[in-house]
Design a protein around this motif. Structure first.
Motif, PDB file in Angstrom:
ATOM      1  N   ILE A  21       7.370  57.960   8.232  1.00 18.57           N
ATOM      2  CA  ILE A  21       7.229  59.162   9.043  1.00 18.57           C
ATOM      3  C   ILE A  21       7.154  60.361   8.103  1.00 18.57           C
ATOM      4  N   ALA A  22       6.113  61.176   8.283  1.00 17.37           N
ATOM      5  CA  ALA A  22       5.910  62.353   7.441  1.00 17.37           C
ATOM      6  C   ALA A  22       5.972  63.610   8.289  1.00 17.37           C
ATOM      7  N   PHE A  23       6.814  64.552   7.892  1.00 14.21           N
ATOM      8  CA  PHE A  23       6.856  65.868   8.516  1.00 14.21           C
ATOM      9  C   PHE A  23       6.118  66.837   7.593  1.00 14.21           C
ATOM     10  N   ASP A  24       5.171  67.594   8.146  1.00 16.94           N
ATOM     11  CA  ASP A  24       4.427  68.518   7.298  1.00 16.94           C
ATOM     12  C   ASP A  24       5.156  69.853   7.154  1.00 16.94           C
ATOM     13  N   HIS A  25       4.566  70.739   6.398  1.00 19.36           N
ATOM     14  CA  HIS A  25       5.205  71.986   5.991  1.00 19.36           C
ATOM     15  C   HIS A  25       5.207  73.083   7.039  1.00 19.36           C
ATOM     16  N   GLN A  26       4.419  72.984   8.084  1.00 20.02           N
ATOM     17  CA  GLN A  26       4.128  74.126   8.954  1.00 20.02           C
ATOM     18  C   GLN A  26       5.365  74.878   9.442  1.00 20.02           C
ATOM     19  N   VAL A  27       6.298  74.185  10.048  1.00 17.52           N
ATOM     20  CA  VAL A  27       7.458  74.907  10.599  1.00 17.52           C
ATOM     21  C   VAL A  27       8.361  75.447   9.501  1.00 17.52           C
ATOM     22  N   LYS A  52      18.771  53.278   9.564  1.00 18.31           N
ATOM     23  CA  LYS A  52      19.252  52.821   8.250  1.00 18.31           C
ATOM     24  C   LYS A  52      18.082  52.661   7.282  1.00 18.31           C
ATOM     25  N   ASN A  53      17.780  51.432   6.881  1.00 22.34           N
ATOM     26  CA  ASN A  53      16.727  51.197   5.893  1.00 22.34           C
ATOM     27  C   ASN A  53      15.395  50.796   6.512  1.00 22.34           C
ATOM     28  N   GLU A  54      15.225  51.027   7.805  1.00 25.49           N
ATOM     29  CA  GLU A  54      14.002  50.598   8.474  1.00 25.49           C
ATOM     30  C   GLU A  54      12.914  51.663   8.481  1.00 25.49           C
ATOM     31  N   THR A  55      13.236  52.873   8.085  1.00 23.90           N
ATOM     32  CA  THR A  55      12.248  53.943   8.053  1.00 23.90           C
ATOM     33  C   THR A  55      12.270  54.654   6.708  1.00 23.90           C
ATOM     34  N   ASP A  56      11.127  55.187   6.350  1.00 19.11           N
ATOM     35  CA  ASP A  56      10.990  56.023   5.163  1.00 19.11           C
ATOM     36  C   ASP A  56      10.494  57.375   5.665  1.00 19.11           C
ATOM     37  N   ILE A  57      11.357  58.381   5.650  1.00 14.03           N
ATOM     38  CA  ILE A  57      11.033  59.690   6.207  1.00 14.03           C
ATOM     39  C   ILE A  57      10.975  60.701   5.077  1.00 14.03           C
ATOM     40  N   LYS A  58       9.892  61.478   5.062  1.00 13.96           N
ATOM     41  CA  LYS A  58       9.739  62.520   4.052  1.00 13.96           C
ATOM     42  C   LYS A  58       9.279  63.811   4.709  1.00 13.96           C
ATOM     43  N   ILE A  59       9.763  64.907   4.160  1.00 18.08           N
ATOM     44  CA  ILE A  59       9.330  66.232   4.576  1.00 18.08           C
ATOM     45  C   ILE A  59       8.481  66.798   3.444  1.00 18.08           C
ATOM     46  N   PHE A  60       7.224  67.082   3.754  1.00 14.96           N
ATOM     47  CA  PHE A  60       6.292  67.590   2.753  1.00 14.96           C
ATOM     48  C   PHE A  60       6.158  69.102   2.914  1.00 14.96           C
ATOM     49  N   ALA A  61       6.905  69.835   2.119  1.00 14.94           N
ATOM     50  CA  ALA A  61       6.881  71.299   2.139  1.00 14.94           C
ATOM     51  C   ALA A  61       6.935  71.792   0.695  1.00 14.94           C
ATOM     52  N   PRO A  62       5.783  71.831   0.001  1.00 17.55           N
ATOM     53  CA  PRO A  62       5.785  72.233  -1.411  1.00 17.55           C
ATOM     54  C   PRO A  62       6.369  73.622  -1.652  1.00 17.55           C
ATOM     55  N   ILE A  63       6.036  74.580  -0.772  1.00 12.54           N
ATOM     56  CA  ILE A  63       6.611  75.922  -0.837  1.00 12.54           C
ATOM     57  C   ILE A  63       7.053  76.267   0.575  1.00 12.54           C
ATOM     58  N   ASN A 107      -1.248  60.187   0.083  1.00 10.41           N
ATOM     59  CA  ASN A 107      -0.679  59.192  -0.834  1.00 10.41           C
ATOM     60  C   ASN A 107       0.514  58.467  -0.228  1.00 10.41           C
ATOM     61  N   PHE A 108       1.268  59.126   0.629  1.00 11.20           N
ATOM     62  CA  PHE A 108       2.415  58.514   1.295  1.00 11.20           C
ATOM     63  C   PHE A 108       1.965  57.514   2.357  1.00 11.20           C
ATOM     64  N   ASN A 109       0.808  57.768   2.974  1.00  9.32           N
ATOM     65  CA  ASN A 109       0.213  56.898   3.997  1.00  9.32           C
ATOM     66  C   ASN A 109       1.177  56.635   5.165  1.00  9.32           C
ATOM     67  N   PRO A 110       1.536  57.693   5.922  1.00  2.18           N
ATOM     68  CA  PRO A 110       2.522  57.532   6.993  1.00  2.18           C
ATOM     69  C   PRO A 110       1.956  56.849   8.235  1.00  2.18           C
ATOM     70  N   ILE A 112       3.433  57.751  11.244  1.00  3.12           N
ATOM     71  CA  ILE A 112       3.601  58.824  12.226  1.00  3.12           C
ATOM     72  C   ILE A 112       3.689  60.164  11.504  1.00  3.12           C
ATOM     73  N   ILE A 113       2.971  61.161  12.049  1.00  4.95           N
ATOM     74  CA  ILE A 113       3.090  62.537  11.579  1.00  4.95           C
ATOM     75  C   ILE A 113       3.363  63.398  12.813  1.00  4.95           C
ATOM     76  N   PRO A 114       4.621  63.773  13.062  1.00  3.53           N
ATOM     77  CA  PRO A 114       4.903  64.642  14.221  1.00  3.53           C
ATOM     78  C   PRO A 114       4.232  65.997  14.017  1.00  3.53           C
ATOM     79  N   ARG A 115       3.504  66.445  15.001  1.00  5.05           N
ATOM     80  CA  ARG A 115       2.784  67.718  14.912  1.00  5.05           C
ATOM     81  C   ARG A 115       3.499  68.786  15.723  1.00  5.05           C
ATOM     82  N   ASN A 116       3.505  69.976  15.158  1.00  8.39           N
ATOM     83  CA  ASN A 116       4.038  71.127  15.863  1.00  8.39           C
ATOM     84  C   ASN A 116       2.857  71.939  16.340  1.00  8.39           C
ATOM     85  N   LEU A 117       2.666  72.073  17.617  1.00  8.62           N
ATOM     86  CA  LEU A 117       1.510  72.763  18.165  1.00  8.62           C
ATOM     87  C   LEU A 117       1.731  74.268  18.303  1.00  8.62           C
TER      88      LEU A 117
END
Length: 119
Positions: A21-27, A52-63, A107-110, A112-117
């Motif tokens: 699961i990847a969260f993008d930087h927008q919010v 627990k160890n069943e998901t790999d979650i990352k927040i992608f917010a470079p700045i 590169n992470f190849n998620p 799910i990417i939750p989108r904030n509209l």
């Protein structure tokens, strides 16, 4: 995520892979404080805790300029840089983050990417 395939003997092989699961930087770029950014961070932390160890979650917010992400004590402390909330820098931050996080997410190849509209 559970994958199933046949082997040479006609039996089914089950292979377990982590859901990504990847969260993008927008919010985190647009809000210094805010309900949706706090919600996304809490969602990421709770999914990680429950699964627990069943998901790999990352927040992608470079700045980012979000204080919740900066002060996060969990494993979701951003790898990016906290930028001060200066006037007239929002467009530049979004452009840099769109470019940088796009390639990081590819590169992470998620799964799910939750989108904030809202943004």
């Amino acid at each position: 995520m559970l994958l199933c395939s046949d082997n040479d003997f006609g039996f089914l092989n089950f292979e377990f892979q982590k859901m990504k699961i990847a969260f993008d930087h927008q919010v985190f770029t647009n809000q210094k404080y805010g309900g949706i950014s706090r919600y996304f961070l809490e969602l990421a932390e709770n999914i990680s805790y429950i699964s627990k160890n069943e998901t790999d979650i990352k927040i992608f917010a470079p700045i980012y300029k979000n204080n919740y992400l900066y002060s996060s004590a969990g494993k979701f402390r951003a790898a990016g840089l906290k930028f001060p909330d200066l006037p007239k820098t929002g467009r530049i931050l979004r452009l840099v983050n769109n470019f940088a996080s796009h390639y990081q997410i590819i590169n992470f190849n998620p799964d799910i990417i939750p989108r904030n509209l809202l943004f």
